[in-house]
Design a protein around this motif. Structure first.
Motif, mmCIF file in Angstrom:
data_model
loop_
_atom_site.group_PDB
_atom_site.id
_atom_site.type_symbol
_atom_site.label_atom_id
_atom_site.label_comp_id
_atom_site.label_asym_id
_atom_site.label_seq_id
_atom_site.Cartn_x
_atom_site.Cartn_y
_atom_site.Cartn_z
ATOM 1 N N GLY A 121 0.801 -1.221 0.000
ATOM 2 C CA GLY A 121 0.000 0.000 0.000
ATOM 3 C C GLY A 121 0.827 1.261 0.000
ATOM 4 O O GLY A 121 0.395 2.299 0.531
ATOM 5 N N LEU A 122 1.999 1.227 -0.635
ATOM 6 C CA LEU A 122 2.906 2.378 -0.613
ATOM 7 C C LEU A 122 3.286 2.856 -2.011
ATOM 8 O O LEU A 122 4.194 3.679 -2.157
ATOM 9 C CB LEU A 122 4.191 2.021 0.163
ATOM 10 C CG LEU A 122 4.007 1.618 1.632
ATOM 11 C CD1 LEU A 122 5.318 1.120 2.216
ATOM 12 C CD2 LEU A 122 3.472 2.792 2.439
ATOM 13 N N SER A 123 2.627 2.357 -3.035
ATOM 14 C CA SER A 123 3.026 2.727 -4.397
ATOM 15 C C SER A 123 2.806 4.213 -4.665
ATOM 16 O O SER A 123 3.514 4.816 -5.471
ATOM 17 C CB SER A 123 2.267 1.891 -5.431
ATOM 18 O OG SER A 123 0.871 2.106 -5.343
ATOM 19 N N TYR A 128 5.252 9.233 -6.208
ATOM 20 C CA TYR A 128 5.503 10.648 -5.903
ATOM 21 C C TYR A 128 7.005 10.947 -5.904
ATOM 22 O O TYR A 128 7.459 11.946 -6.473
ATOM 23 C CB TYR A 128 4.903 11.013 -4.552
ATOM 24 C CG TYR A 128 5.426 12.320 -4.009
ATOM 25 C CD1 TYR A 128 5.130 13.524 -4.646
ATOM 26 C CD2 TYR A 128 6.244 12.353 -2.875
ATOM 27 C CE1 TYR A 128 5.626 14.721 -4.171
ATOM 28 C CE2 TYR A 128 6.739 13.548 -2.393
ATOM 29 C CZ TYR A 128 6.431 14.727 -3.039
ATOM 30 O OH TYR A 128 6.928 15.916 -2.573
ATOM 31 N N GLN A 129 7.774 10.065 -5.295
ATOM 32 C CA GLN A 129 9.206 10.301 -5.159
ATOM 33 C C GLN A 129 9.969 10.097 -6.464
ATOM 34 O O GLN A 129 11.016 10.701 -6.676
ATOM 35 C CB GLN A 129 9.795 9.377 -4.085
ATOM 36 C CG GLN A 129 9.315 9.708 -2.682
ATOM 37 C CD GLN A 129 9.826 8.720 -1.651
ATOM 38 O OE1 GLN A 129 10.155 7.575 -1.981
ATOM 39 N NE2 GLN A 129 9.902 9.149 -0.410
ATOM 40 N N ALA A 206 0.112 16.866 -4.459
ATOM 41 C CA ALA A 206 -1.345 16.994 -4.333
ATOM 42 C C ALA A 206 -2.042 15.745 -4.834
ATOM 43 O O ALA A 206 -3.078 15.339 -4.303
ATOM 44 C CB ALA A 206 -1.838 18.217 -5.099
ATOM 45 N N TYR A 207 -1.480 15.135 -5.838
ATOM 46 C CA TYR A 207 -2.137 13.987 -6.467
ATOM 47 C C TYR A 207 -1.893 12.688 -5.713
ATOM 48 O O TYR A 207 -2.811 11.890 -5.526
ATOM 49 C CB TYR A 207 -1.651 13.848 -7.913
ATOM 50 C CG TYR A 207 -2.691 13.235 -8.814
ATOM 51 C CD1 TYR A 207 -3.509 14.036 -9.602
ATOM 52 C CD2 TYR A 207 -2.890 11.857 -8.858
ATOM 53 C CE1 TYR A 207 -4.489 13.479 -10.404
ATOM 54 C CE2 TYR A 207 -3.861 11.292 -9.657
ATOM 55 C CZ TYR A 207 -4.654 12.111 -10.434
ATOM 56 O OH TYR A 207 -5.620 11.549 -11.215
ATOM 57 N N PHE A 208 -0.663 12.459 -5.269
ATOM 58 C CA PHE A 208 -0.284 11.125 -4.800
ATOM 59 C C PHE A 208 -0.283 10.926 -3.282
ATOM 60 O O PHE A 208 -0.240 9.781 -2.828
ATOM 61 C CB PHE A 208 1.116 10.769 -5.315
ATOM 62 C CG PHE A 208 1.158 10.425 -6.780
ATOM 63 C CD1 PHE A 208 0.427 9.370 -7.296
ATOM 64 C CD2 PHE A 208 1.948 11.152 -7.646
ATOM 65 C CE1 PHE A 208 0.468 9.043 -8.641
ATOM 66 C CE2 PHE A 208 2.000 10.840 -8.997
ATOM 67 C CZ PHE A 208 1.258 9.783 -9.497
ATOM 68 N N LEU A 209 -0.301 11.979 -2.492
ATOM 69 C CA LEU A 209 -0.104 11.816 -1.054
ATOM 70 C C LEU A 209 -1.414 11.813 -0.279
ATOM 71 O O LEU A 209 -2.341 12.559 -0.585
ATOM 72 C CB LEU A 209 0.819 12.915 -0.521
ATOM 73 C CG LEU A 209 2.237 12.940 -1.117
ATOM 74 C CD1 LEU A 209 3.066 14.032 -0.445
ATOM 75 C CD2 LEU A 209 2.930 11.586 -0.990
#
Length: 659
Positions: A121-123, A128-129, A206-209
């Motif tokens: 659950g960290l994709s 983002y990175q 804004a999108y991924f976090l």
């Protein structure tokens, strides 16, 4: 099968709202249409925002009124249900897609790392990175990009039950419902403010976090809590015509607004009102509770997982075009139906102790993570079924090594990723490690102050500019180089630094240009003039050095397919027309001529600055086109970076100038 599934759910859950499945169906159809063709439904990706609202509503409904002995009992019940719901279908998808991407993608390491993150659950954090741009062709080629939204939900589910318990809501204490509403509202407002700020300054964040997406799921939670807590508000919402709200949701799907997060906010607010206002027995309710529509909603999780994976793998194999859209769509539907029937339903229906369910979920996560890791370490190139494009494109550069290596003694390459690719291409000749490199991705030299909501914030641009300036200063002023004459090559992707907006793979990316202290927005003409002035100053400060501006090659529209689609394989007998027809010179010059003409005006102001136009190596004035392939080999690595085959076409001529 379909009728019995719907009937069983309706009977077993008193709080179940069948129209929610219909809204899910609408959301997943919007997402799939957008991913097949962005022109068809420009804002179809907002279906994910609708999913977030639905998730919040459904999860709050599911825990309402449940009695638990203690926090341990409550958490184990919550997490066991979530793991049974999410991990089985996700694990099967990840395992199959990992094998598929290793078979058909020549360089899948980044994608396998995304799969590894998705297992836990960290994709979304990994994307983002590392990827930074949800709308780019790079993410469209990644079979696991869509798992970012699952990461958001899983991270929300990690903290949600704790909030529910300690607020008193899940313990049915007095004012527990009110406390939970206040807590979610407060956190939701902070999250929304974060989303608004970051969307204009750091769109990937804004999108991924989760910090920027919490408010969307919380909005769904508040629908249920509000319906329990305030009958007056509920009565007002019921008076709003649900059909009007639904039509407004459809409308925003067609209105692109790439430079703001307003469509996302509108989609969430309208979905909240729509769920709250929808009443039984009206025409829209009947449509959403139609058995066929509901079935699409029931399999929406599998559809969401598999549609992107199959689309991405199709791009790596046969390519996606109007000619094969329907077979690909049929395959997506077939596999999604099978996934729902033979993976999702059996695991949901199986009766296990809570601890066993949690243990099973963790085992499944470890299986998918282990396979992603093992394939990434041990089978990365061994099972690839296509041709080794990189190996086939390295030979020509070695032919020029003897004639150009003498120019390496004092060669420094400056710029962005284009500088890095040139450096990597020349390493084949640089056996003595004499070439030096100073580069930062998405950063021009001399510095350009710009921002782009899809690529980079002005804060990040400022940091990158400072880092690159320091690197250049260090290289030019090191003790071993300061007294020597040096050849300096500046190589960068000029369209992203000097044009108000530029097109990449059919998408429009709007730039914002800033003055020196980022306090004022300026025009791109001013940016070009400022950059040239800085270049002249740089040239005068380094008057004993020769400076070569390597203008980039024309960019191509691969239509979101990888450039390897231009190579014939046993599984791909036909290649797209753009591969052999080339690029129209008229189109190619649109993002080049203005900057080129301005630059040439000043070319005679300094004697040590030279411009090398790579257009001349790729474009034929008589044929009015630019090549994509040379003797059957790909000149490009992607839409704008050259392969070693491409660099071999310019290196010989470029280094003749360096002599």
């Amino acid at each position: 099968m379909r009728d019995s599934n719907i009937k069983n759910i309706t009977i077993s859950k008193k709080k179940y709202r069948p129209e929610i499945e219909g809204i899910r169906a609408f959301a997943v159809i919007c997402v799939i249409l957008n991913h097949f063709n962005k022109d068809l439904l420009p804002n179809g990706y907002l279906g994910v925002d609708i999913f977030f609202v639905i998730s919040g509503y459904v999860i709050t409904t599911s825990i309402s009124g449940k009695l638990s002995k203690n926090i341990g009992d409550f958490l184990s019940d919550f997490y066991s249900r979530r793991l049974k719901r999410i991990t089985p279908a996700l694990t099967v998808f990840l395992v199959v897609a990992v094998i598929g991407v290793c078979l058909f993608c020549p360089q899948p390491s980044v994608y396998l790392k995304t799969a590894l993150g998705a297992s836990f659950g960290l994709s979304n954090i990994y994307l983002y990175q590392n990827a930074t741009d949800y709308f780019s062709s790079g993410t469209e080629l990644n079979p696991f990009t869509q798992t970012w939204s699952l990461g958001i939900e899983e991270q929300f589910y990690f903290i949600y039950p704790l909030l529910a318990w300690f607020s008193g809501f899940s313990r049915n204490v007095k004012k527990g419902n009110r406390n939970f509403m206040i807590l979610l509202s407060s956190m939701g407002i902070l999250s929304l403010l974060s989303f608004i700020y970051l969307y204009g300054n750091n769109q990937p964040a804004a999108y991924f976090l989760i910090t920027s997406r919490f408010w969307e799921i919380a909005a769904g939670c508040l629908i249920f809590l509000g319906s329990k807590n305030n009958n007056h508000i509920q009565i007002i919402l019921k008076r709003i015509p649900s059909l009007l709200i639904f039509l407004l949701i459809i409308l925003i799907m067609f209105i692109p607004a790439q430079n703001s997060g307003l469509p996302n906010i509108a989609a969430v607010l309208l979905t909240v009102v729509f769920i709250a206002s929808l009443q039984e027995k009206n025409y829209l309710y009947k449509l959403l509770t139609n058995k066929k529509v509901m079935y699409i909603g029931l399999i929406s999780y599998s559809l969401y997982l598999w549609h992107w994976g199959i689309l991405s793998l199709s791009k790596w194999t046969i390519g996606v075009s109007s000619k094969n859209i329907f077979p690909i769509l049929l395959l997506i539907i077939l596999i999604s139906v099978l996934s729902h029937k033979f993976v999702e339903l059996p695991f949901r229906k199986i009766t296990l102790r809570k601890t066993v369910s949690i243990f099973l979920g963790i085992i499944l996560m470890l299986i998918s993570a282990g396979i992603s890791f093992v394939f990434g370490r041990n089978f990365l190139k061994k099972i690839y079924l296509g041709k080794n494009i990189q190996a086939n494109s390295e030979s020509k550069i070695s032919n020029y090594c003897s004639s150009i290596s003498s120019s390496f003694r004092n060669l420094i390459i400056l710029g962005d990723s284009h500088a890095y690719k040139l450096y990597k291409a020349l390493l084949e000749c640089d056996s003595r490690k004499q070439i030096r490199l100073a580069y930062v991705d998405r950063t021009a030299y001399p510095r350009v102050n710009y921002s782009n909501p899809y690529l980079i914030s002005k804060e990040q641009n400022n940091r990158n500019n400072n880092i690159l300036t320091e690197k250049v200063f260090s290289e030019l002023n090191s003790t071993r180089n300061k007294s020597k004459m040096q050849n300096i090559i500046i190589s960068m992707r000029t369209p992203i630094y000097f044009y108000p907006s530029y097109s990449a793979d059919g998408l429009l990316f709007p730039n914002v240009f800033w003055n020196e202290d980022y306090s004022k927005i300026i025009k791109n003409e001013e940016v070009i003039a400022s950059w040239i002035a800085k270049l002249i100053k740089f040239a005068k400060e380094n008057s004993k050095n020769n400076i070569y501006i390597l203008l980039p090659p024309p960019e191509i529209n691969t239509k979101s397919n990888p450039i390897s689609i231009c190579t014939k394989e046993w599984f791909r007998s036909r290649i797209p027309s753009f591969c052999y027809e080339g690029i129209s010179m008229v189109e190619a010059k649109k993002t080049r001529n203005f900057f080129y003409k301005e630059l040439m005006k000043y070319s005679d102001l300094t004697s040590n600055v030279f411009v090398y136009d790579s257009f001349n190596d790729f474009c034929n004035e008589k044929l009015k086109k630019c090549e994509v392939q040379s003797l059957g080999k790909n000149i490009y690595m992607d839409s704008n970076h050259l392969s070693k085959e491409g660099y071999s076409l310019i290196i010989k001529n470029l280094f003749q100038k360096l002599k």
